[in-house]
Design an enzyme around this catalytic site. Structure first.
Site, PDB file in Angstrom:
ATOM      1  N   ASP A  29       0.846  -1.207   0.000  1.00  0.00           N
ATOM      2  CA  ASP A  29       0.000   0.000   0.000  1.00  0.00           C
ATOM      3  C   ASP A  29       0.880   1.256   0.000  1.00  0.00           C
ATOM      4  O   ASP A  29       0.368   2.374  -0.117  1.00  0.00           O
ATOM      5  CB  ASP A  29      -1.022  -0.013   1.147  1.00  0.00           C
ATOM      6  CG  ASP A  29      -0.389  -0.084   2.519  1.00  0.00           C
ATOM      7  OD1 ASP A  29       0.853  -0.155   2.606  1.00  0.00           O
ATOM      8  OD2 ASP A  29      -1.145  -0.058   3.510  1.00  0.00           O
ATOM      9  N   SER A  30       2.207   1.066   0.056  1.00  0.00           N
ATOM     10  CA  SER A  30       3.131   2.185  -0.169  1.00  0.00           C
ATOM     11  C   SER A  30       2.946   2.748  -1.579  1.00  0.00           C
ATOM     12  O   SER A  30       3.464   3.820  -1.896  1.00  0.00           O
ATOM     13  CB  SER A  30       4.586   1.743   0.034  1.00  0.00           C
ATOM     14  OG  SER A  30       4.860   0.589  -0.730  1.00  0.00           O
ATOM     15  N   ASP A  76      -1.043  -6.289  -0.489  1.00  0.00           N
ATOM     16  CA  ASP A  76      -1.320  -5.663   0.810  1.00  0.00           C
ATOM     17  C   ASP A  76      -2.816  -5.396   0.984  1.00  0.00           C
ATOM     18  O   ASP A  76      -3.460  -4.834   0.086  1.00  0.00           O
ATOM     19  CB  ASP A  76      -0.602  -4.301   0.842  1.00  0.00           C
ATOM     20  CG  ASP A  76       0.274  -4.122   2.051  1.00  0.00           C
ATOM     21  OD1 ASP A  76       0.190  -4.932   2.987  1.00  0.00           O
ATOM     22  OD2 ASP A  76       1.065  -3.152   2.043  1.00  0.00           O
ATOM     23  N   LYS A  88      -1.065  -9.590   2.738  1.00  0.00           N
ATOM     24  CA  LYS A  88      -0.381  -9.081   3.940  1.00  0.00           C
ATOM     25  C   LYS A  88      -1.338  -8.151   4.674  1.00  0.00           C
ATOM     26  O   LYS A  88      -2.079  -7.387   4.052  1.00  0.00           O
ATOM     27  CB  LYS A  88       0.899  -8.341   3.567  1.00  0.00           C
ATOM     28  CG  LYS A  88       1.585  -7.706   4.788  1.00  0.00           C
ATOM     29  CD  LYS A  88       2.975  -7.198   4.485  1.00  0.00           C
ATOM     30  CE  LYS A  88       3.031  -5.790   3.945  1.00  0.00           C
ATOM     31  NZ  LYS A  88       2.434  -4.769   4.829  1.00  0.00           N
ATOM     32  N   GLU A 104      -1.541  -5.600   8.493  1.00  0.00           N
ATOM     33  CA  GLU A 104      -0.772  -4.995   9.580  1.00  0.00           C
ATOM     34  C   GLU A 104      -1.435  -5.279  10.933  1.00  0.00           C
ATOM     35  O   GLU A 104      -2.661  -5.190  11.058  1.00  0.00           O
ATOM     36  CB  GLU A 104      -0.683  -3.472   9.375  1.00  0.00           C
ATOM     37  CG  GLU A 104       0.068  -3.090   8.118  1.00  0.00           C
ATOM     38  CD  GLU A 104       0.244  -1.577   7.962  1.00  0.00           C
ATOM     39  OE1 GLU A 104      -0.173  -0.807   8.852  1.00  0.00           O
ATOM     40  OE2 GLU A 104       0.801  -1.170   6.923  1.00  0.00           O
ATOM     41  N   GLU A 106       8.961  -3.777  10.880  1.00  0.00           N
ATOM     42  CA  GLU A 106       9.314  -2.459  10.328  1.00  0.00           C
ATOM     43  C   GLU A 106       9.725  -1.491  11.438  1.00  0.00           C
ATOM     44  O   GLU A 106       9.016  -1.343  12.453  1.00  0.00           O
ATOM     45  CB  GLU A 106       8.119  -1.883   9.544  1.00  0.00           C
ATOM     46  CG  GLU A 106       8.436  -0.503   8.948  1.00  0.00           C
ATOM     47  CD  GLU A 106       7.479  -0.043   7.866  1.00  0.00           C
ATOM     48  OE1 GLU A 106       6.578  -0.816   7.473  1.00  0.00           O
ATOM     49  OE2 GLU A 106       7.645   1.108   7.412  1.00  0.00           O
TER      50      GLU A 106
HETATM   51  O1  KIV Z   1       3.460  -1.135   1.713  1.00  0.00           O
HETATM   52  C1  KIV Z   1       4.661  -1.440   1.816  1.00  0.00           C
HETATM   53  O2  KIV Z   1       5.496  -1.117   0.977  1.00  0.00           O
HETATM   54  C2  KIV Z   1       5.073  -2.214   2.988  1.00  0.00           C
HETATM   55  C3  KIV Z   1       6.537  -2.466   3.151  1.00  0.00           C
HETATM   56  C4  KIV Z   1       7.215  -1.259   3.636  1.00  0.00           C
HETATM   57  C5  KIV Z   1       6.795  -3.626   4.022  1.00  0.00           C
HETATM   58  O3  KIV Z   1       4.257  -2.587   3.772  1.00  0.00           O
END
Ligand code: KIV
Length: 261
Positions: free
Chosen positions: A46-47, A85, A114, A116, A180
């Site tokens: 989600d970055s 994500d 993934k 969080e 992280e």
């Molecule tokens: O969204 C992302 O890029 C991440 C990484 C920093 C692990 O969650």
């Protein structure tokens, strides 16, 4: 390197003491490059909100946006494990909501998802349904408003919370977990105590693997974070290429006869 990476293979790498290489990607072009380079795990993070869409945080990123980028990245990736994500708001409401969101990402082409934080019930339900889940503890960017900024987590007494979260998601069945922005010593302790491989970002050298944001590794942004290393001066290189192109169009040096039909 044609043998497809799977979630069980990622887990097995920890047992063999092999470091796991991970990077983010958001489209077919860069996904294919990471795959060609032999990266083990590619995360449609989600970055994407920060590095591709110009947001300040990952909070505004939607499930539809991750579906879109997962489909695009899937088109370029054949060997690496492709993880998508779950964005903010797509799993926190209930286990049922988490399941529906995870299924959307799997149907878009992800090999795993993934999420969080300590959402153990949701993780268990996904694993039961056949969806491999990667966890993420320490600095979880979707909670940036709770943390009051992008800060190292787990210093001093706060270490216990990160250890508890890591153990809880390990017990729930994650096949790996991102650590992280946590102190290197804490990451070392967690890596020794959990069965799932730990994939660090700003978490020191003792994790079972490392993950970095594509734009940081390739130097696509002029900004350099403490936890990152620029392996290519991508920003400078690409701007230079675009400058040369501009000059050649203006001076009529491009296109030449060989570019014409
Ligand atoms: O969204 C992302 O890029 C991440 C990484 C920093 C692990 O969650």
């Amino acid at each position: 390197m044609t043998d497809k990476v799977t979630a069980p293979k990622i887990r097995a790498m920890k047992k063999r003491g092999e470091r796991i290489v991970s990077v983010t990607a958001y489209d077919a072009t860069f996904g294919a490059m990471a795959d060609e380079a032999g990266v083990d795990l590619i995360l449609v993070g989600d970055s994407v909100g920060n590095v591709m869409l110009g947001y300040d945080t990952t909070v505004p990123v939607t499930l539809d946006q991750i579906v879109h980028h997962t489909k695009a990245t899937r088109a370029g990736v054949s060997r690496a494990l492709l993880v998508a994500d779950l964005p903010f708001g797509s799993y926190q409401v209930s286990t049922a909501q988490a399941m529906e969101s995870a299924i959307c990402l799997m149907k878009a082409g992800a090999d795993a998802v993934k999420l969080e934080g300590n959402y153990s019930e949701a993780i268990k339900a996904m694993v039961r349904a056949g969806i491999p889940v990667m966890g993420h503890v320490g600095m979880t960017p979707q909670s940036v408003n709770k943390f009051g900024g992008f800060r190292v987590q787990g210093r001093g007494e706060a270490a216990d919370q990160v250890v508890d979260d890591a153990k809880a998601i390990d017990d729930a069945g994650v096949f790996s977990m991102v650590l992280e922005l946590v102190p290197a010593e804490l990451a070392k302790v967690i890596s020794a105590e959990v069965g799932a491989p730990t994939i660090g970002i700003g978490a020191g050298p003792e994790c079972d693997g490392q993950i970095q944001v594509l734009h940081d590794v390739l130097g696509l942004s002029p900004k350099v974070h403490k936890h990152a290393k620029r392996y290519v001066s991508g920003h400078e290189c690409l701007v230079d290429g675009l400058r040369q192109y501009s000059e050649e169009v203006r001076s009529s040096a491009f296109p030449e006869e060989k570019h014409s039909f």
